[in-house]
Design a protein around this motif. Structure first.
Motif, PDB file in Angstrom:
ATOM      1  N   ILE A 214       3.565  -3.823  -8.998  1.00 12.69           N
ATOM      2  CA  ILE A 214       4.545  -3.709 -10.080  1.00 12.69           C
ATOM      3  C   ILE A 214       5.057  -5.109 -10.432  1.00 12.69           C
ATOM      4  O   ILE A 214       5.146  -5.470 -11.609  1.00 12.69           O
ATOM      5  CB  ILE A 214       5.675  -2.751  -9.661  1.00 12.69           C
ATOM      6  N   ASP A 215       5.326  -5.903  -9.394  1.00  9.86           N
ATOM      7  CA  ASP A 215       5.764  -7.287  -9.643  1.00  9.86           C
ATOM      8  C   ASP A 215       4.722  -8.034 -10.475  1.00  9.86           C
ATOM      9  O   ASP A 215       5.058  -8.743 -11.423  1.00  9.86           O
ATOM     10  CB  ASP A 215       5.957  -8.059  -8.322  1.00  9.86           C
ATOM     11  N   THR A 216       3.450  -7.873 -10.103  1.00  6.91           N
ATOM     12  CA  THR A 216       2.395  -8.586 -10.827  1.00  6.91           C
ATOM     13  C   THR A 216       2.345  -8.154 -12.289  1.00  6.91           C
ATOM     14  O   THR A 216       2.204  -8.991 -13.187  1.00  6.91           O
ATOM     15  CB  THR A 216       1.012  -8.305 -10.177  1.00  6.91           C
ATOM     16  N   ALA A 217       2.504  -6.839 -12.530  1.00  7.42           N
ATOM     17  CA  ALA A 217       2.459  -6.354 -13.912  1.00  7.42           C
ATOM     18  C   ALA A 217       3.639  -6.916 -14.709  1.00  7.42           C
ATOM     19  O   ALA A 217       3.488  -7.329 -15.869  1.00  7.42           O
ATOM     20  CB  ALA A 217       2.470  -4.835 -13.923  1.00  7.42           C
ATOM     21  N   LEU A 218       4.818  -6.970 -14.075  1.00  4.76           N
ATOM     22  CA  LEU A 218       5.988  -7.497 -14.779  1.00  4.76           C
ATOM     23  C   LEU A 218       5.818  -9.000 -15.025  1.00  4.76           C
ATOM     24  O   LEU A 218       6.136  -9.500 -16.109  1.00  4.76           O
ATOM     25  CB  LEU A 218       7.278  -7.256 -13.974  1.00  4.76           C
TER      26      LEU A 218
ATOM     27  N   LEU B 113      -1.686  16.609  10.183  1.00  8.78           N
ATOM     28  CA  LEU B 113      -2.740  17.452   9.622  1.00  8.78           C
ATOM     29  C   LEU B 113      -3.756  16.615   8.870  1.00  8.78           C
ATOM     30  O   LEU B 113      -4.955  16.821   8.981  1.00  8.78           O
ATOM     31  CB  LEU B 113      -2.125  18.489   8.673  1.00  8.78           C
ATOM     32  N   ALA B 114      -3.252  15.688   8.078  1.00 13.21           N
ATOM     33  CA  ALA B 114      -4.156  14.827   7.297  1.00 13.21           C
ATOM     34  C   ALA B 114      -3.359  13.662   6.743  1.00 13.21           C
ATOM     35  O   ALA B 114      -2.128  13.654   6.798  1.00 13.21           O
ATOM     36  CB  ALA B 114      -4.780  15.615   6.152  1.00 13.21           C
ATOM     37  N   THR B 115      -4.088  12.692   6.228  1.00 16.53           N
ATOM     38  CA  THR B 115      -3.437  11.560   5.561  1.00 16.53           C
ATOM     39  C   THR B 115      -4.136  11.342   4.232  1.00 16.53           C
ATOM     40  O   THR B 115      -5.256  11.809   4.023  1.00 16.53           O
ATOM     41  CB  THR B 115      -3.590  10.266   6.391  1.00 16.53           C
ATOM     42  N   SER B 116      -3.465  10.641   3.342  1.00 18.87           N
ATOM     43  CA  SER B 116      -4.145  10.134   2.147  1.00 18.87           C
ATOM     44  C   SER B 116      -3.500   8.803   1.818  1.00 18.87           C
ATOM     45  O   SER B 116      -2.291   8.644   1.994  1.00 18.87           O
ATOM     46  CB  SER B 116      -4.045  11.124   0.980  1.00 18.87           C
ATOM     47  N   CYS B 117      -4.303   7.852   1.436  1.00 16.26           N
ATOM     48  CA  CYS B 117      -3.777   6.493   1.270  1.00 16.26           C
ATOM     49  C   CYS B 117      -4.386   5.821   0.055  1.00 16.26           C
ATOM     50  O   CYS B 117      -5.497   6.151  -0.353  1.00 16.26           O
ATOM     51  CB  CYS B 117      -4.166   5.628   2.467  1.00 16.26           C
ATOM     52  N   ASP B 118      -3.654   4.890  -0.486  1.00 14.52           N
ATOM     53  CA  ASP B 118      -4.234   3.936  -1.421  1.00 14.52           C
ATOM     54  C   ASP B 118      -3.909   2.563  -0.855  1.00 14.52           C
ATOM     55  O   ASP B 118      -2.769   2.103  -0.925  1.00 14.52           O
ATOM     56  CB  ASP B 118      -3.663   4.106  -2.834  1.00 14.52           C
ATOM     57  N   ALA B 119      -4.926   1.949  -0.258  1.00 10.76           N
ATOM     58  CA  ALA B 119      -4.714   0.672   0.427  1.00 10.76           C
ATOM     59  C   ALA B 119      -4.469  -0.460  -0.551  1.00 10.76           C
ATOM     60  O   ALA B 119      -4.073  -1.549  -0.158  1.00 10.76           O
ATOM     61  CB  ALA B 119      -5.934   0.357   1.283  1.00 10.76           C
ATOM     62  N   PHE B 120      -4.703  -0.199  -1.823  1.00 11.78           N
ATOM     63  CA  PHE B 120      -4.608  -1.284  -2.799  1.00 11.78           C
ATOM     64  C   PHE B 120      -3.578  -1.001  -3.882  1.00 11.78           C
ATOM     65  O   PHE B 120      -3.754  -1.367  -5.040  1.00 11.78           O
ATOM     66  CB  PHE B 120      -5.992  -1.543  -3.409  1.00 11.78           C
ATOM     67  N   CYS B 121      -2.516  -0.317  -3.519  1.00 14.25           N
ATOM     68  CA  CYS B 121      -1.495   0.003  -4.517  1.00 14.25           C
ATOM     69  C   CYS B 121      -0.134  -0.072  -3.832  1.00 14.25           C
ATOM     70  O   CYS B 121       0.170   0.703  -2.936  1.00 14.25           O
ATOM     71  CB  CYS B 121      -1.774   1.408  -5.041  1.00 14.25           C
ATOM     72  N   GLY B 122       0.672  -1.048  -4.226  1.00 15.02           N
ATOM     73  CA  GLY B 122       1.981  -1.207  -3.591  1.00 15.02           C
ATOM     74  C   GLY B 122       3.002  -1.775  -4.551  1.00 15.02           C
ATOM     75  O   GLY B 122       2.690  -2.024  -5.736  1.00 15.02           O
ATOM     76  N   GLY B 123       4.193  -1.980  -4.052  1.00 16.38           N
ATOM     77  CA  GLY B 123       5.281  -2.501  -4.875  1.00 16.38           C
ATOM     78  C   GLY B 123       4.933  -3.836  -5.513  1.00 16.38           C
ATOM     79  O   GLY B 123       5.349  -4.143  -6.625  1.00 16.38           O
ATOM     80  N   ARG B 124       4.124  -4.615  -4.828  1.00 17.55           N
ATOM     81  CA  ARG B 124       3.773  -5.929  -5.371  1.00 17.55           C
ATOM     82  C   ARG B 124       2.952  -5.822  -6.649  1.00 17.55           C
ATOM     83  O   ARG B 124       2.941  -6.740  -7.463  1.00 17.55           O
ATOM     84  CB  ARG B 124       3.031  -6.756  -4.318  1.00 17.55           C
TER      85      ARG B 124
ATOM     86  N   SER C 147       0.813  -1.213   0.000  1.00 18.27           N
ATOM     87  CA  SER C 147       0.000   0.000   0.000  1.00 18.27           C
ATOM     88  C   SER C 147       0.850   1.268   0.000  1.00 18.27           C
ATOM     89  O   SER C 147       2.058   1.209   0.218  1.00 18.27           O
ATOM     90  CB  SER C 147      -0.938   0.005   1.212  1.00 18.27           C
ATOM     91  N   LEU C 148       0.152   2.349  -0.255  1.00 19.37           N
ATOM     92  CA  LEU C 148       0.793   3.665  -0.276  1.00 19.37           C
ATOM     93  C   LEU C 148       0.143   4.532   0.792  1.00 19.37           C
ATOM     94  O   LEU C 148      -1.081   4.648   0.845  1.00 19.37           O
ATOM     95  CB  LEU C 148       0.600   4.300  -1.660  1.00 19.37           C
ATOM     96  N   GLN C 149       0.973   5.122   1.631  1.00 19.25           N
ATOM     97  CA  GLN C 149       0.435   6.002   2.672  1.00 19.25           C
ATOM     98  C   GLN C 149       1.185   7.327   2.656  1.00 19.25           C
ATOM     99  O   GLN C 149       2.414   7.344   2.597  1.00 19.25           O
ATOM    100  CB  GLN C 149       0.633   5.378   4.050  1.00 19.25           C
ATOM    101  N   VAL C 150       0.400   8.381   2.737  1.00 20.21           N
ATOM    102  CA  VAL C 150       0.993   9.716   2.744  1.00 20.21           C
ATOM    103  C   VAL C 150       0.419  10.472   3.936  1.00 20.21           C
ATOM    104  O   VAL C 150      -0.760  10.302   4.264  1.00 20.21           O
ATOM    105  CB  VAL C 150       0.657  10.477   1.430  1.00 20.21           C
ATOM    106  N   SER C 151       1.257  11.270   4.608  1.00 23.70           N
ATOM    107  CA  SER C 151       0.697  12.116   5.653  1.00 23.70           C
ATOM    108  C   SER C 151       1.362  13.483   5.603  1.00 23.70           C
ATOM    109  O   SER C 151       2.492  13.611   5.107  1.00 23.70           O
ATOM    110  CB  SER C 151       0.888  11.487   7.040  1.00 23.70           C
TER     111      SER C 151
END
Ligand code: ATP
Ligand code: MG
Length: 687
Positions: A236-240, A223-234, A207-211
């Motif tokens: 990229i592995d799957t696409a490759l 102050l705030a967060t923003s996240c993509d719980a379904f987007c991570g380095g893996r 996943s990707l987490q930003v704060s």
């Protein structure tokens, strides 16, 4: 007693310890700082961490990984259904709708819950820390993704409890990173000055987490967060891997997806290739020997090609990065620096995206792999009396809005999104009978259902005059980021002359004392209507006092029992898991002792034979008994690899004792010989 911080990653875990001299990362039994989040099962024991990952390809069906994302979820959850596609091990629904992981352990089928599997990994981490620090481990701070909902947080706490860990705080990963950053910063503005705003980007395995955080000397405020719980380095592995599957189908007529083992190996190889591509912008080869049907395969790829294949992932990243500006109401020029952590922020395209969105190069002030665990260790030290650390105040946020509902149509937002946390709010109800309230997340969460919990407030009765009672509910985002109705109390106010004034003002927010608690009368006489909108109790009390200064008010509060229905294991389940874990630990210990006894025997056989054949003991035993002893050592060696492979500890240790009775007198003769005066001269003569 040591205080530790645990970064429980989807791919790997890190443990840090807070000591008087600073924070240290603990290495595991393989002298590695990262421990794979991997748990495997064999005929004899559990295999945890590095050893589990090492045997993954040969014991696929019994090697469990990726379980962080299953915590607190149901089998039918569409998200976990998607995860299942990547698992070579068996999963099935449990009777309560939860997830069961079926593995062969000790030669039998066993079904474990994700909480149990997580507990097994925690047991390993705890043991590594205990060995490294030579102290018992109990108190810890464990991180969680900031987007985790109540269900997932409760599941993680259950897992820690099964492993015998006392969690002082579940800390949001990006907040732990922010603490690790802020506490050592010397140049933070004073509390009166404008805060320094820093954005933290953690792009990990899943996943990707930003704060966005505001720093002043001695404190940080998320102050705030923003996240993509379904987007991570893996991803990229799957696409490759997908690319190479097509490539191998067309060039070799081999489809890796038809063979789980081959696909798993392909995933491991493309991950290596991905890491190489982060450092090299040349065409890089991919070679896998004996891949399928005993054939070798090869292919290649260049960075730009990878970027095209993963365009969707990169556009999701960009969207999440932009969201933080919106959520935190910041412009890029308000941000002093963007700090990156997490393995996948090493990808050049990710760094470029960050630079494009924020207009500045990302900084790597922090150790990308260890920052989260270090932040957790710092937080643990702050919460524990065992170690003293610099004071640093941390105010986190609750990322989702929370609504409370009651009766048929009573409904109000208790916490808006990005409200400070931990935090409590007092809500006042006027009731004549027991009642219940339910909490929900008010916006979309990365979890299939927005239900948080339901609380049934018992023992409410009308006053002797038949009137409604005043019932105060404390709704709390606790230190773990879990939303709960922490207490309910009946407030009986009696006006009596001559009594001392007893109005109680509670500071509802013990963890952030600078923020005032709010009291909001909401409902009256069970009429299901909100009474005159929110009102502040503080003012209420002042009114009381100004009305009649001679009358004294006696306030008596009575705690009311609450029945709650929230996520998490029941005490009975927890106890049974605890017992099971205890048995498995005993089994592991027993197996380790057995393996150690076998190794000790094997080692002694080699050592003694070496010394007898051409080494130091050769001349301290007659030829005939020596030959006899050597041949009995030979036969023990053969036995060890044959029927002696799998004996009990006692059998090995008995054999070792027996051998020693023969070997030790010879060693003793040599020792005596060496200690004799003039031994060296004699020794020279012997030579
Ligand atoms: P999560 O935070 O999602 O729970 P995690 O903490 O285990 O998972 P990290 O250890 O931060 O994840 O990162 C692991 C990911 O980083 C893996 O997908 C790995 O392939 C990737 N990664 C590590 N090094 C590099 C590199 N040099 N280039 C590209 N990717 C990398
Ligand atoms: Mg991580």
């Amino acid at each position: 007693m040591s205080v530790i911080g645990i970064d429980f990653g989807n791919e790997s875990c890190y443990i840090a310890v807070a000591k008087a001299g600073g924070i240290e990362t603990i290495a595991n039994d393989y002298s590695l700082r990262g421990t794979p989040s991997c748990v495997a099962f064999s005929q004899k024991n559990r295999i945890l961490g590095v050893a589990a990952k090492n045997q993954m390809v040969t014991n696929m069906k019994n090697t469990v990984f990726g379980f962080k994302r299953l915590l607190g979820r149901k089998f039918s959850d569409p998200h976990v259904q998607k995860e299942f596609k990547n698992f070579p091990f068996k999963v099935e629904p449990r009777p309560d709708g939860g997830i069961g992981i079926r593995v062969n352990y000790l030669g039998e089928d066993n079904v474990f819950s994700p909480e149990q599997i997580t507990a097994m990994l925690f047991t390993k981490l705890k043991e590594s820390a205990m060995i490294a620090l030579q102290t018992p481990i109990n108190d810890c701070v464990i991180c969680v993704p900031s987007y985790f909902t109540n269900a997932e947080r409760n599941a993680l706490l259950d897992a820690a409890a099964i492993a015998g860990l006392n969690v002082l705080r579940l800390m949001n990963e990006t907040t732990a990173t922010a603490l690790a950053y802020g506490i050592y910063k010397q140049d933070l503005p004073t509390p009166e000055e404008k805060s320094k705003n820093v954005v933290f980007v953690d792009f990990g395995h899943s996943s990707l987490q930003v704060s966005a955080c505001a720093f002043n000397k001695g404190k940080l405020r998320v102050l705030a967060t923003s996240c993509d719980a379904f987007c991570g380095g893996r991803d990229i592995d799957t696409a490759l891997a997908e690319y190479f599957c097509q490539d191998f189908i067309s060039r070799y007529k081999l489809d890796p997806k038809k063979n789980q083992r081959a696909y798993l190996r392909l995933l491991q190889e493309v991950e290596k290739l991905k890491k190489q591509m982060s450092a090299n912008n040349t065409r890089l080869p991919l070679n896998i020997e004996c891949f399928m049907e005993e054939r070798d395969v090869s292919g290649d790829m260049q960075r730009s090609q990878m970027e095209q294949l993963c365009a969707e992932t990169f556009s999701r990243i960009e969207k999440t990065l932009r969201n933080i500006l919106y959520n935190a109401k910041l412009r890029s020029e308000d941000i002093s620096s963007v700090e990156i952590v997490g393995g996948s922020t090493r990808i050049p395209a990710v760094k470029n995206l960050i630079e494009n969105v924020f207009g500045k190069q990302p900084s790597t002030t922090l150790n990308q792999d260890e920052a989260v665990s270090r932040g957790c260790a710092l937080q643990c030290a702050m919460l524990s009396p065992a170690v003293r650390v610099r004071e640093f105040s941390v105010t986190d946020v609750q990322p989702y809005g929370v609504r409370l509902a009651w009766d048929q149509d009573g409904d109000m937002e208790v916490f808006p999104a990005f409200h400070a946390a931990p935090f409590s709010k007092m809500l006042t109800f006027y009731r004549k009978e027991p009642f219940s309230v339910s909490a929900f997340y008010s916006e979309q969460v990365p979890y299939p259902d927005s239900f948080i919990g339901q609380w049934y407030i018992k023992d409410v009765q009308p006053t002797p005059e038949g009137e409604s009672q005043k019932v105060k509910l404390k709704v709390r985002v606790n230190i773990h980021g879990i939303i709960t109705v922490a207490s309910a109390s009946l407030v009986e106010k009696k006006q009596e002359v001559g009594q001392s004034e007893g109005v109680e003002m509670e500071n509802a927010n013990e963890n952030a004392p600078n923020q005032k608690c709010q009291e909001q009368p909401m409902d009256t006489n069970g009429t299901q209507e909100q009474q005159n909108g929110p009102e502040n109790q503080e003012e209420d009390d002042k009114k009381d006092k100004s009305k009649d200064k001679t009358k004294k008010v006696l306030v008596k509060t009575v705690e009311l029992p609450i029945d709650s229905r929230t996520h998490g294991l029941s005490q009975t389940e927890l106890n049974s898991f605890l017992e099971q874990e205890g048995k498995m630990q005993a089994q592991d210990r027993q197996e380790k002792e057995r393996a150690d006894a076998r190794n000790a025997l094997e080692e002694y056989v080699y050592e003694l034979r070496g010394k007898l054949c051409d080494g130091v003991l050769r001349d301290f035993i007659g030829d005939e008994p020596r030959d006899r002893l050597i041949s009995s050592l030979d036969s023990i060696e053969t036995w060890l690899y044959d029927e002696g492979e799998d004996q009990t500890r006692q059998v090995y240790s008995d054999k070792l004792t027996q051998l020693r009775t023969e070997g030790e007198p010879i060693q003793q003769r040599r020792l005596e010989f060496e200690l004799r005066p003039g031994a060296l001269d004699d020794f020279a003569l012997v030579i």
